[in-house]
Write a protein that holds these residues in place. Structure first.
Motif, PDB file in Angstrom:
ATOM      1  N   TYR A 206      60.320  46.197  35.621  1.00 32.86           N
ATOM      2  CA  TYR A 206      59.247  46.874  34.721  1.00 32.86           C
ATOM      3  C   TYR A 206      57.766  45.959  34.914  1.00 32.86           C
ATOM      4  N   GLY A 207      57.849  44.812  35.196  1.00 28.54           N
ATOM      5  CA  GLY A 207      56.765  43.960  35.519  1.00 28.54           C
ATOM      6  C   GLY A 207      56.802  42.810  36.480  1.00 28.54           C
ATOM      7  N   ALA A 208      55.397  42.472  36.681  1.00 23.01           N
ATOM      8  CA  ALA A 208      55.575  41.394  37.781  1.00 23.01           C
ATOM      9  C   ALA A 208      54.521  40.252  37.505  1.00 23.01           C
ATOM     10  N   MET A 209      54.941  39.747  36.315  1.00 22.26           N
ATOM     11  CA  MET A 209      53.710  38.828  35.693  1.00 22.26           C
ATOM     12  C   MET A 209      53.696  37.500  36.601  1.00 22.26           C
ATOM     13  N   SER A 210      54.722  37.027  37.371  1.00 21.47           N
ATOM     14  CA  SER A 210      54.433  36.231  38.646  1.00 21.47           C
ATOM     15  C   SER A 210      53.504  36.463  39.478  1.00 21.47           C
ATOM     16  N   ARG A 211      53.325  37.660  39.696  1.00 22.13           N
ATOM     17  CA  ARG A 211      52.493  38.302  40.797  1.00 22.13           C
ATOM     18  C   ARG A 211      53.222  37.856  42.408  1.00 22.13           C
TER      19      ARG A 211
ATOM     20  N   CYS B  37      58.588  50.929  23.213  1.00 21.85           N
ATOM     21  CA  CYS B  37      59.361  52.261  23.838  1.00 21.85           C
ATOM     22  C   CYS B  37      59.967  51.883  25.286  1.00 21.85           C
ATOM     23  N   THR B  38      58.991  50.974  25.793  1.00 20.05           N
ATOM     24  CA  THR B  38      59.491  50.433  27.121  1.00 20.05           C
ATOM     25  C   THR B  38      60.825  49.890  26.995  1.00 20.05           C
ATOM     26  N   ALA B  39      61.192  48.988  26.124  1.00 23.80           N
ATOM     27  CA  ALA B  39      62.462  48.290  25.616  1.00 23.80           C
ATOM     28  C   ALA B  39      63.426  49.246  25.251  1.00 23.80           C
TER      29      ALA B  39
ATOM     30  N   ALA C  30      61.292  36.767  28.483  1.00 27.73           N
ATOM     31  CA  ALA C  30      62.041  36.928  27.222  1.00 27.73           C
ATOM     32  C   ALA C  30      60.954  36.800  25.920  1.00 27.73           C
ATOM     33  N   ASN C  31      59.981  36.004  26.108  1.00 23.55           N
ATOM     34  CA  ASN C  31      58.852  35.680  25.163  1.00 23.55           C
ATOM     35  C   ASN C  31      58.032  36.703  25.124  1.00 23.55           C
ATOM     36  N   SER C  32      57.843  37.403  26.127  1.00 19.06           N
ATOM     37  CA  SER C  32      56.664  38.585  26.217  1.00 19.06           C
ATOM     38  C   SER C  32      57.044  39.554  24.903  1.00 19.06           C
ATOM     39  N   ALA C  33      56.171  40.422  24.918  1.00 20.51           N
ATOM     40  CA  ALA C  33      56.065  41.164  23.851  1.00 20.51           C
ATOM     41  C   ALA C  33      57.357  42.476  23.993  1.00 20.51           C
TER      42      ALA C  33
ATOM     43  N   PRO D 221      48.808  43.222  29.491  1.00 14.97           N
ATOM     44  CA  PRO D 221      48.488  42.784  30.746  1.00 14.97           C
ATOM     45  C   PRO D 221      48.028  44.353  31.443  1.00 14.97           C
ATOM     46  N   ALA D 222      48.528  45.343  31.293  1.00 12.94           N
ATOM     47  CA  ALA D 222      47.954  46.402  31.919  1.00 12.94           C
ATOM     48  C   ALA D 222      46.646  46.836  31.652  1.00 12.94           C
ATOM     49  N   ASP D 223      46.262  46.681  30.527  1.00  9.36           N
ATOM     50  CA  ASP D 223      44.730  46.994  30.110  1.00  9.36           C
ATOM     51  C   ASP D 223      43.705  46.029  31.081  1.00  9.36           C
TER      52      ASP D 223
ATOM     53  N   PHE E  80      61.059  50.796  36.262  1.00 12.54           N
ATOM     54  CA  PHE E  80      60.819  51.740  35.451  1.00 12.54           C
ATOM     55  C   PHE E  80      59.235  51.754  35.114  1.00 12.54           C
ATOM     56  N   TRP E  81      58.668  52.722  34.629  1.00 13.48           N
ATOM     57  CA  TRP E  81      57.204  52.779  34.242  1.00 13.48           C
ATOM     58  C   TRP E  81      57.137  53.806  33.003  1.00 13.48           C
ATOM     59  N   MET E  82      56.653  53.161  31.931  1.00 15.31           N
ATOM     60  CA  MET E  82      56.712  53.979  30.653  1.00 15.31           C
ATOM     61  C   MET E  82      55.838  54.987  30.715  1.00 15.31           C
TER      62      MET E  82
ATOM     63  N   SER F 226      45.489  34.006  29.282  1.00 14.80           N
ATOM     64  CA  SER F 226      45.770  32.504  29.421  1.00 14.80           C
ATOM     65  C   SER F 226      47.164  32.362  29.535  1.00 14.80           C
ATOM     66  N   SER F 227      47.641  30.984  30.244  1.00 19.14           N
ATOM     67  CA  SER F 227      48.807  30.999  30.596  1.00 19.14           C
ATOM     68  C   SER F 227      49.717  30.328  29.621  1.00 19.14           C
ATOM     69  N   MET F 228      50.874  30.971  29.094  1.00 19.17           N
ATOM     70  CA  MET F 228      51.896  30.467  28.089  1.00 19.17           C
ATOM     71  C   MET F 228      50.927  30.551  26.630  1.00 19.17           C
TER      72      MET F 228
ATOM     73  N   ASN G 254      63.712  42.777  34.594  1.00 18.28           N
ATOM     74  CA  ASN G 254      62.706  42.248  35.282  1.00 18.28           C
ATOM     75  C   ASN G 254      61.557  42.136  35.134  1.00 18.28           C
ATOM     76  N   GLY G 255      60.833  41.384  34.311  1.00 13.66           N
ATOM     77  CA  GLY G 255      59.258  41.678  34.022  1.00 13.66           C
ATOM     78  C   GLY G 255      58.434  40.596  34.823  1.00 13.66           C
ATOM     79  N   VAL G 256      59.249  39.588  35.573  1.00 12.66           N
ATOM     80  CA  VAL G 256      58.505  38.552  36.134  1.00 12.66           C
ATOM     81  C   VAL G 256      58.552  38.448  37.628  1.00 12.66           C
TER      82      VAL G 256
HETATM   83  N1  LIG Z   1      56.836  49.326  33.333  1.00 15.02           N
HETATM   84  C1  LIG Z   1      56.269  49.446  32.001  1.00 15.02           C
HETATM   85  O1  LIG Z   1      56.164  50.879  31.655  1.00 15.02           O
HETATM   86  C2  LIG Z   1      55.666  48.376  31.272  1.00 15.02           C
HETATM   87  C3  LIG Z   1      55.420  48.795  30.262  1.00 15.02           C
HETATM   88  C4  LIG Z   1      55.143  47.604  29.127  1.00 15.02           C
HETATM   89  C5  LIG Z   1      54.816  46.257  29.884  1.00 15.02           C
HETATM   90  N2  LIG Z   1      54.918  46.173  31.082  1.00 15.02           N
HETATM   91  C6  LIG Z   1      54.829  45.083  31.935  1.00 15.02           C
HETATM   92  O2  LIG Z   1      55.397  44.094  31.203  1.00 15.02           O
HETATM   93  C7  LIG Z   1      54.863  42.724  31.529  1.00 15.02           C
HETATM   94  C8  LIG Z   1      55.007  41.922  29.963  1.00 15.02           C
HETATM   95  O3  LIG Z   1      54.093  42.719  29.080  1.00 15.02           O
HETATM   96  P1  LIG Z   1      53.786  42.340  27.726  1.00 15.02           P
HETATM   97  O4  LIG Z   1      52.849  43.055  27.089  1.00 15.02           O
HETATM   98  O5  LIG Z   1      54.983  42.081  27.029  1.00 15.02           O
HETATM   99  O6  LIG Z   1      53.025  40.948  27.850  1.00 15.02           O
HETATM  100  P2  LIG Z   1      52.815  39.770  27.023  1.00 15.02           P
HETATM  101  O7  LIG Z   1      53.102  39.904  25.577  1.00 15.02           O
HETATM  102  O8  LIG Z   1      51.242  39.704  27.019  1.00 15.02           O
HETATM  103  O9  LIG Z   1      53.599  38.574  27.739  1.00 15.02           O
HETATM  104  C9  LIG Z   1      53.206  38.058  28.834  1.00 15.02           C
HETATM  105  C10 LIG Z   1      54.584  37.471  29.502  1.00 15.02           C
HETATM  106  O10 LIG Z   1      54.291  37.260  30.742  1.00 15.02           O
HETATM  107  C11 LIG Z   1      54.648  35.790  31.233  1.00 15.02           C
HETATM  108  N3  LIG Z   1      54.066  35.145  32.160  1.00 15.02           N
HETATM  109  C12 LIG Z   1      52.501  35.296  32.187  1.00 15.02           C
HETATM  110  N4  LIG Z   1      52.286  34.752  33.451  1.00 15.02           N
HETATM  111  C13 LIG Z   1      53.584  34.677  34.184  1.00 15.02           C
HETATM  112  C14 LIG Z   1      53.728  33.811  35.310  1.00 15.02           C
HETATM  113  N5  LIG Z   1      52.795  33.464  36.113  1.00 15.02           N
HETATM  114  N6  LIG Z   1      54.984  33.556  35.813  1.00 15.02           N
HETATM  115  C15 LIG Z   1      56.126  33.984  34.992  1.00 15.02           C
HETATM  116  N7  LIG Z   1      55.811  34.725  33.678  1.00 15.02           N
HETATM  117  C16 LIG Z   1      54.501  34.867  33.510  1.00 15.02           C
HETATM  118  C17 LIG Z   1      54.506  35.061  29.725  1.00 15.02           C
HETATM  119  O11 LIG Z   1      55.340  33.939  29.793  1.00 15.02           O
HETATM  120  P3  LIG Z   1      54.563  32.561  29.643  1.00 15.02           P
HETATM  121  O12 LIG Z   1      54.783  32.739  28.080  1.00 15.02           O
HETATM  122  O13 LIG Z   1      55.433  31.731  30.097  1.00 15.02           O
HETATM  123  O14 LIG Z   1      53.195  32.500  30.147  1.00 15.02           O
HETATM  124  C18 LIG Z   1      54.869  36.093  28.904  1.00 15.02           C
HETATM  125  O15 LIG Z   1      56.401  36.195  29.005  1.00 15.02           O
HETATM  126  C19 LIG Z   1      53.823  43.005  32.137  1.00 15.02           C
HETATM  127  O16 LIG Z   1      53.601  42.736  33.140  1.00 15.02           O
HETATM  128  C20 LIG Z   1      53.401  44.369  31.731  1.00 15.02           C
HETATM  129  O17 LIG Z   1      52.459  44.951  32.585  1.00 15.02           O
HETATM  130  C21 LIG Z   1      55.451  47.214  31.931  1.00 15.02           C
END
Ligand SMILES: NC(=O)c1ccc[n+]([C@@H]2O[C@H](COP(=O)([O-])OP(=O)(O)OC[C@H]3O[C@@H](n4cnc5c(N)ncnc54)[C@H](OP(=O)(O)O)[C@@H]3O)[C@@H](O)[C@H]2O)c1
Length: 374
Positions: free
Chosen positions: A264-269, A145-147, A168-171, A51-53, A289-291, A354-356, A241-243
């Motif tokens: 650490y994230g705001a996927m829902s914006r 590393c973030t985890a 929780a299903n994100s990477a 997502p950050a890319d 937190f920001w890696m 794409s979503s989900m 909280n990544g959402v």
């Molecule tokens: N702060 C840091 O250092 C750091 C480091 C790494 C990652 N991050 C952030 O962590 C987040 C996850 O990264 P990732 O690489 O693990 O992502 P990922 O594997 O690509 O997975 C994306 C996640 O976001 C969820 N998502 C997408 N759209 C959503 C929405 N509208 N509402 C709620 N959930 C939504 C997805 O759930 P669904 O399956 O329901 O779509 C999935 O769980 C990103 O925001 C990323 O930028 C932050």
């Protein structure tokens, strides 16, 4: 074929202005600079599309993408990946050798390319890479590393305690679950409701998730009962909280007195408002937190803490405790021309956004795949 004809060229995914990836990305073949005493020629093996890319291409990420030395108007996408060392200058040879696998030492390294020439200080040698899959290595430096840091640096958790997380299903979420499980912690995992909820929940349980619930179930009596049965007299002290949005608010409500929520994230914006009661009656602590900052503060990733973390994570991978994320692989980079190459790459980018989607999109660089198994 492309590689054999153009071995002094690097194929790169670039942009000269920010915007939607479909509108601004293109593929360019650019000459590699000559090898110098300090430089290392890397053949990229694999990289993810995170997502950050995408945010960086869109222009909504605080760090700008890598700028090409030869054409400064062009930025190369990509912040992580794994590369194989192909050649080294005399001075660089004291640090890495041909055949080593290396990771970028800092973000914005521009990993979306087939080859790069870097100063040896810009890379970190991956210890004992033979035990790792390409997927594990290519996705190691950001999400696991973030985890790891979020589980270690905010609350001094004891085995048996419960960690709460959304997305929780994100990477990141999959890494949190597995590292927590390896450290004897329990996890309550929240995901968005979906038609295949049971299947996703089962997959998360297979990697160590203790409980998986829908975001609509965060305030249910069953969730409270599960927490009481597992956490007992020690209510949860850490939530990740990544959402954002409602999901973050409900996570905060599940914490005990003095609990910490780390964003650490705001996927829902969506913005989020923590309940006043959580601050007043439960002394909620809200942190971030920001890696990238953690890495920048540690001398380009070469300090002992970074090395110890990589060592721990690689050991967990060797022991089968930390798998790579669920992923879909695309082989890229040897297409006959730039248009075909862009079309191939964009297929992966579109699935990543794409979503989900359910799977991390990971690109394997065609030219260097035979080398990866040597
Ligand atoms: N702060 C840091 O250092 C750091 C480091 C790494 C990652 N991050 C952030 O962590 C987040 C996850 O990264 P990732 O690489 O693990 O992502 P990922 O594997 O690509 O997975 C994306 C996640 O976001 C969820 N998502 C997408 N759209 C959503 C929405 N509208 N509402 C709620 N959930 C939504 C997805 O759930 P669904 O399956 O329901 O779509 C999935 O769980 C990103 O925001 C990323 O930028 C932050």
């Amino acid at each position: 074929m492309w590689r054999r004809l153009h071995s002094t060229l690097a194929r790169c995914v670039v942009f000269d202005k920010t915007g939607p990836p479909t509108q601004v990305l293109s593929v360019r073949d650019v000459p590699l600079p000559p090898l110098t005493r300090r430089s290392v020629h890397l053949g990229m093996l694999a990289f993810p599309i995170n997502p950050a890319d995408i945010n960086q291409v869109e222009g909504v990420y605080p760090i700008r993408a890598h700028r090409l030395d030869s054409e400064p108007a062009l930025h190369v996408g990509g912040n992580e990946g794994v590369a194989r060392v192909l050649a080294v200058g005399d001075e660089a040879a004291a640090h890495v050798q041909p055949g080593d696998w290396v990771l970028p030492a800092t973000p914005a390294s521009g990993t979306w390319r087939t080859d790069m020439m870097v100063d040896y200080t810009q890379i970190v040698r991956l210890p004992r890479h033979e035990a790792l899959t390409l997927l594990q290595a290519a996705t190691l430096s950001v999400n696991p590393c973030t985890a790891y840091r979020m589980l270690k640096d905010f609350v001094d958790l004891a085995p048996g305690e419960v960690v709460l997380q959304n997305g929780a299903n994100s990477a990141v979420g999959q890494a949190v679950t597995q590292i927590a499980h390896a450290w004897g912690l329990h996890t309550l995992n929240v995901i968005r409701d979906r038609p295949d909820f049971d299947q996703v929940a089962q997959q998360l349980k297979s990697i160590g998730a203790d409980c998986v619930i829908r975001d609509t179930e965060m305030r249910s009596a069953e969730t409270q009962q599960w927490l009481q049965s597992v956490a007992g007299s020690q209510p949860p002290r850490l939530a990740l909280n990544g959402v954002g949005g409602k999901s973050a608010q409900n996570l905060a409500r599940l914490l005990g007195v003095g609990g910490t929520i780390v964003t650490y994230g705001a996927m829902s914006r969506q913005p989020f408002m923590f309940p006043a009661s959580a601050f007043i009656f439960n002394d909620l602590r809200a942190r971030g937190f920001w890696m990238s900052r953690w890495t920048e503060e540690r001398v380009a990733g070469r300090d002992a803490a970074k090395q110890a973390m990589l060592g721990d994570l690689v050991e967990m991978m060797r022991q089968g405790q930390l798998a790579g994320p669920r992923a879909e692989l695309t082989t890229w980079g040897d297409e006959a021309d730039a248009a075909a190459s862009l079309a191939c790459f964009m297929g992966a980018v579109q699935k990543a956004g794409s979503s989900m989607a359910g799977k991390k999109q990971v690109v394997l660089v065609a030219a260097h795949q035979s080398a990866s198994s040597e």
